[in-house]
Design an enzyme around this catalytic site. Structure first.
Site, PDB file in Angstrom:
ATOM      1  N   GLY A  46       0.817  -1.218   0.000  1.00 52.40           N
ATOM      2  CA  GLY A  46       0.000   0.000   0.000  1.00 52.40           C
ATOM      3  C   GLY A  46       0.847   1.263   0.000  1.00 52.40           C
ATOM      4  CB  CYS A  47       3.757   2.266   2.035  1.00 53.10           C
ATOM      5  SG  CYS A  47       2.907   2.119   3.629  1.00 53.10           S
ATOM      6  CB  THR A  48       5.132   0.361  -2.856  1.00 58.04           C
ATOM      7  OG1 THR A  48       6.077  -0.090  -1.883  1.00 58.04           O
ATOM      8  CG2 THR A  48       5.794   0.464  -4.216  1.00 58.04           C
TER       9      THR A  48
END
EC number: 1.11.1.24
Length: 158
Positions: A46-48
């Site tokens: 998700g962060c990527t």
């Protein structure tokens, strides 16, 4: 538990180390719009996705005079690896002791499969040219979030 910083209020000030070893001070960005986003962990799915979406919108955001800052508790080395791996074109800030996340209300109790812990809740704060919070997104869903941020930025520029 920390309260979310409210829209219309002055953005809490900070000086944090960045992925390249420099210090980023919010006060130095007065006069420009800042997208300050908190994310849980470098190089996770998700962060990527979120970081790459902001990377891909960089030209559009720059056109509006926007500075994007990503913040997580990861250290400088982790941030630098994440930045280089995905060619990120904005600073990632180190909030090791999560003091800034707490000031903004992004450090929250999380419940993952019945296990309760404290951590970063994915959230974004749009800070206007005068240093006030123009918009708060809590519990951000990554898909389409970059478009919503850009939409709000455009409203600020009218």
């Amino acid at each position: 538990m920390a309260e979310w910083v409210e829209e219309g209020k002055k953005a809490p000030s900070f000086t944090l180390p960045a992925d390249d070893g420099t210090k980023v001070k919010l006060a130095d960005l007065n006069g420009s719009i800042v997208v300050l986003y908190f994310y849980p962990k470098d190089d996770t799915p998700g962060c990527t996705k979120e970081a790459c979406a902001f990377r891909d919108r960089h030209a559009e955001l720059k056109k509006h005079g926007v500075t994007v800052l990503g913040v997580s508790p990861d250290d400088k080395e982790s941030h630098a690896k994440f930045r280089d791996k995905f060619d990120l074109n904005f600073p990632l800030l180190v909030d090791k002791d999560h003091k800034i996340a707490e000031k903004y209300g992004a450090w929250r109790e999380k419940n993952m499969y019945g296990k309760v812990s404290m951590g970063i809740q994915r959230s974004t704060f749009l800070i206007d040219e005068e240093g006030k919070i123009a918009k708060v997104w809590k519990r951000v869903q990554v898909a389409g979030h970059d478009a919503k941020v850009l939409e709000e930025v455009a409203k600020l520029k009218k």
